[in-house]
Design a protein around this motif. Structure first.
Motif, PDB file in Angstrom:
ATOM      1  N   LYS A  23     -12.962  22.777   2.804  1.00  0.00           N
ATOM      2  CA  LYS A  23     -12.250  21.713   3.522  1.00  0.00           C
ATOM      3  C   LYS A  23     -13.096  20.445   3.570  1.00  0.00           C
ATOM      4  O   LYS A  23     -14.296  20.506   3.790  1.00  0.00           O
ATOM      5  CB  LYS A  23     -11.953  22.170   4.954  1.00  0.00           C
ATOM      6  N   GLY A  24     -12.464  19.318   3.417  1.00  0.00           N
ATOM      7  CA  GLY A  24     -13.175  18.054   3.476  1.00  0.00           C
ATOM      8  C   GLY A  24     -12.630  17.124   2.416  1.00  0.00           C
ATOM      9  O   GLY A  24     -11.834  17.549   1.578  1.00  0.00           O
ATOM     10  N   ILE A  25     -13.026  15.861   2.471  1.00  0.00           N
ATOM     11  CA  ILE A  25     -12.514  14.879   1.517  1.00  0.00           C
ATOM     12  C   ILE A  25     -13.677  14.177   0.838  1.00  0.00           C
ATOM     13  O   ILE A  25     -14.546  13.612   1.491  1.00  0.00           O
ATOM     14  CB  ILE A  25     -11.620  13.826   2.215  1.00  0.00           C
ATOM     15  N   LYS A  31     -23.538  16.662   5.832  1.00  0.00           N
ATOM     16  CA  LYS A  31     -23.202  18.061   5.566  1.00  0.00           C
ATOM     17  C   LYS A  31     -23.187  18.310   4.059  1.00  0.00           C
ATOM     18  O   LYS A  31     -22.564  17.546   3.321  1.00  0.00           O
ATOM     19  CB  LYS A  31     -21.822  18.353   6.168  1.00  0.00           C
ATOM     20  N   SER A  75       5.169   6.656   3.601  1.00  0.00           N
ATOM     21  CA  SER A  75       4.266   7.790   3.401  1.00  0.00           C
ATOM     22  C   SER A  75       3.712   7.809   1.984  1.00  0.00           C
ATOM     23  O   SER A  75       4.438   8.025   1.015  1.00  0.00           O
ATOM     24  CB  SER A  75       4.969   9.115   3.681  1.00  0.00           C
ATOM     25  N   GLN A  76       2.413   7.605   1.888  1.00  0.00           N
ATOM     26  CA  GLN A  76       1.735   7.640   0.597  1.00  0.00           C
ATOM     27  C   GLN A  76       1.869   9.012  -0.070  1.00  0.00           C
ATOM     28  O   GLN A  76       2.012   9.114  -1.290  1.00  0.00           O
ATOM     29  CB  GLN A  76       0.263   7.298   0.832  1.00  0.00           C
ATOM     30  N   LEU A  77       1.840  10.076   0.745  1.00  0.00           N
ATOM     31  CA  LEU A  77       1.942  11.428   0.184  1.00  0.00           C
ATOM     32  C   LEU A  77       3.316  11.668  -0.429  1.00  0.00           C
ATOM     33  O   LEU A  77       3.435  12.199  -1.536  1.00  0.00           O
ATOM     34  CB  LEU A  77       1.684  12.478   1.272  1.00  0.00           C
ATOM     35  N   GLN A  78       4.366  11.275   0.303  1.00  0.00           N
ATOM     36  CA  GLN A  78       5.719  11.479  -0.228  1.00  0.00           C
ATOM     37  C   GLN A  78       5.934  10.677  -1.499  1.00  0.00           C
ATOM     38  O   GLN A  78       6.595  11.128  -2.436  1.00  0.00           O
ATOM     39  CB  GLN A  78       6.761  11.070   0.815  1.00  0.00           C
ATOM     40  N   LEU A 103       0.848  -1.197   0.000  1.00  0.00           N
ATOM     41  CA  LEU A 103       0.000   0.000   0.000  1.00  0.00           C
ATOM     42  C   LEU A 103       0.885   1.249   0.000  1.00  0.00           C
ATOM     43  O   LEU A 103       0.662   2.187  -0.748  1.00  0.00           O
ATOM     44  CB  LEU A 103      -0.914   0.005   1.228  1.00  0.00           C
ATOM     45  N   ARG A 163     -15.323  11.165  -1.073  1.00  0.00           N
ATOM     46  CA  ARG A 163     -15.096   9.729  -1.026  1.00  0.00           C
ATOM     47  C   ARG A 163     -16.032   9.016  -1.996  1.00  0.00           C
ATOM     48  O   ARG A 163     -17.158   9.470  -2.210  1.00  0.00           O
ATOM     49  CB  ARG A 163     -15.361   9.177   0.379  1.00  0.00           C
ATOM     50  N   ILE A 188     -21.603  15.008   2.575  1.00  0.00           N
ATOM     51  CA  ILE A 188     -20.550  14.338   3.342  1.00  0.00           C
ATOM     52  C   ILE A 188     -21.043  14.176   4.771  1.00  0.00           C
ATOM     53  O   ILE A 188     -21.130  15.148   5.518  1.00  0.00           O
ATOM     54  CB  ILE A 188     -19.226  15.139   3.310  1.00  0.00           C
ATOM     55  N   ARG A 189     -21.411  12.994   5.133  1.00  0.00           N
ATOM     56  CA  ARG A 189     -21.931  12.686   6.471  1.00  0.00           C
ATOM     57  C   ARG A 189     -23.020  13.680   6.903  1.00  0.00           C
ATOM     58  O   ARG A 189     -22.998  14.211   8.008  1.00  0.00           O
ATOM     59  CB  ARG A 189     -20.778  12.687   7.495  1.00  0.00           C
ATOM     60  N   SER A 204     -10.901  11.314  -3.535  1.00  0.00           N
ATOM     61  CA  SER A 204      -9.744  11.275  -2.644  1.00  0.00           C
ATOM     62  C   SER A 204      -9.183  12.682  -2.487  1.00  0.00           C
ATOM     63  O   SER A 204      -9.717  13.645  -3.023  1.00  0.00           O
ATOM     64  CB  SER A 204      -8.678  10.330  -3.189  1.00  0.00           C
ATOM     65  N   PHE A 205      -8.103  12.740  -1.755  1.00  0.00           N
ATOM     66  CA  PHE A 205      -7.347  13.981  -1.613  1.00  0.00           C
ATOM     67  C   PHE A 205      -6.344  14.029  -2.749  1.00  0.00           C
ATOM     68  O   PHE A 205      -5.737  13.016  -3.091  1.00  0.00           O
ATOM     69  CB  PHE A 205      -6.637  13.956  -0.262  1.00  0.00           C
TER      70      PHE A 205
END
Lengths: 129, 366
Positions: free
Chosen positions: B290-292, B343, B32-35, B28, B294, B340-341, B313-314
């Motif tokens: 702000k928020g993600i 909102k 770090s997935q971001l890096q 996976l 999905r 989103i939940r 995703s982000f």
């Protein structure tokens, strides 16, 4: 192996709680939890003054991969939230027990639930499973 | 018991977090997935994609077979090594899988299909191939690496077999060269330049270690997903499935309507759907707040639920959340919100890709 500081209490849903000298309680998620989630990119925190019940869902942390709900470890009122996380959610990854705290609470005088929280030993056993 | 690629031990040594992916133990991330995402956008990264299914299709009628089997037209391929992206459709026009097929000779093609769809793809392709006397050979003896990023080609080239270096250096995008079982395509799934290399299982560990030694970092499936999403590329099972046609999945560009006399599986159903002008489409969406976003979150137009996110995703490159979504076809989308939940947040509808070759392709200012 993830870090589990001795001076904290824990929940089954991977929050930690620290009783401060002034009687307030600081809340965050554990090293184990942040490591399972991976890089955090978004944090949604409870509102200031919000009353919370034990195990009430009160926030969300989201990594690139997944969203995970935050549950209040105790009953009480939200006194302060960690604003730094809005711009830098990655603080939860780099410093889950210090800079990456989520919010502070004033525990209810009666039945805050503090005594029912998990000891570090108990949490360590649970996290290993 | 999950399947393991020949590089399984290499992933463990590189401290990968392993996860189940379509019955395979795959990395996976390696920390770090971001890096890893930024590494591919800015430099070069290496993916083990040996879980993908490789097929060789051979026979005097191989071209006729593929012109019948696939919605895109291999008849358009003239140069040996040229690759084509296509959907594999059922008679109802639903997408059985998306794939890449490489033209080697009019009687020989190599196909790369998804890991999670392997069994149903094989059953379908083998069944159809019988009418054309095409031999379908599964190449489980081959592994596959993807080298992706702005520096991937220059770093990889000197590490390739000497006899293939000149040919590999002069590949145009979506073209491949090979020698024996060593096969190099200038293709990928990240929106960056690079190579995909197929080679014998017995040779892949040595190449992996060689590429690691010159500083190409291993990249996990986590970053692979955010890279492909930024590039606006479909993920089978999310953006594509058997219940939706390519027209409903942002892939009409891969359907070759011409020449009109070519018949392919699913064509009648697709034409009917196209003429009715009522099908939903796949769009890009951006959350400016702000928020993600999905996968599966509902989308509302004027407050009514009318669609959903197929991939969300982000976006590490843009620093905001992005997604692909299925919505009714409209000329404009002024009032789309995501739930989103509970909102409701406004989303902007855009045309993918979001990022290509390290650069943002969408305007975030307005």
């Amino acid at each position: 192996m993830s870090e589990i500081p001795n001076d904290l209490k824990y929940t089954r849903s991977h929050e930690w709680a620290r009783l401060e000298e002034d009687g307030t309680v600081t809340v965050g998620i554990t090293d184990h939890a942040q490591s399972l989630l991976g890089d955090l990119v978004f944090v949604e925190l409870p509102k200031m003054g919000q009353p919370l019940d034990i195990e009430e869902q009160c926030g969300v942390v989201e990594s690139v991969k997944a969203a995970s709900e935050i549950f209040s470890p105790i009953a009480g009122e939200v006194l302060e939230i960690n604003d730094a996380l809005i711009e830098q959610p990655e603080l939860v990854n780099s410093s889950p027990f210090e800079d990456g705290w989520l919010f502070k609470m004033k525990p209810d005088d009666h039945n805050s639930g503090w005594d029912s929280l998990l000891s570090p030993e108990h949490y360590a056993e649970m996290a290993e499973e | 018991m999950n399947q393991k690629t020949p590089l399984y031990d290499q992933h463990r040594q590189a401290h990968a977090k392993m996860v189940d992916f379509g019955g395979w133990d795959m990395p996976l991330h390696y920390g770090s997935q971001l890096q890893e995402h930024h590494q591919v956008r800015q430099n070069a990264g290496m993916f083990d994609v040996s879980h993908m299914t490789l097929l060789d299709l051979t026979g005097p009628y191989a071209t006729d077979f593929l012109r019948h089997l696939l919605a895109n037209d291999v008849g358009r391929l003239r140069t040996p090594g040229k690759a084509l992206y296509s959907c594999l459709l059922n008679p109802q026009g639903g997408v059985i899988d998306d794939l890449i097929v490489y033209f080697q000779t009019p009687e020989q093609f190599r196909m790369v299909v998804n890991a999670a769809t392997r069994d149903k793809d094989l059953a379908w392709i083998t069944q159809q191939a019988q009418h054309f006397k095409v031999e379908v050979a599964l190449r489980d003896d081959l592994a596959m690496l993807a080298l992706q990023g702005p520096r991937a080609r220059e770093l990889t080239l000197p590490q390739l077999p000497t006899s293939l270096q000149t040919a590999a250096a002069s590949l145009t995008p979506f073209q491949a060269c090979w020698e024996g079982d060593f096969f190099i395509g200038r293709t990928g799934y990240t929106g960056e330049d690079g190579f995909e290399i197929m080679l014998p299982n017995s040779q892949v560990i040595a190449l992996w270690q060689q590429l690691l030694a010159i500083g190409i970092l291993p990249i996990g499936l986590g970053a692979r997903d955010t890279l492909r999403l930024e590039a606006g590329m479909s993920l089978y099972g999310n953006d594509l499935d058997e219940d939706h046609s390519p027209l409903e999945s942002g892939l009409e560009w891969t359907v070759a309507w011409q020449p009109a006399d070519r018949d392919f599986i699913g064509k009648t159903a697709l034409q009917l759907q196209k003429n009715q002008h009522a099908h939903p489409i796949l769009v890009g969406i951006v959350l400016t707040e702000k928020g993600i976003l999905r996968t599966h979150q509902p989308l509302l137009i004027d407050g009514n639920e009318q669609g959903y996110i197929t991939s969300g995703s982000f976006s590490p490159t843009l620093g905001i959340s992005i997604g692909l979504a299925r919505l009714p076809k409209q000329t404009a989308y002024p009032t789309v919100t995501v739930d989103i939940r509970g909102k409701k947040l406004p989303v902007k509808v855009v045309k993918p890709p979001f990022v290509r070759q390290g650069q943002a392709c969408i305007d975030l200012s307005s």
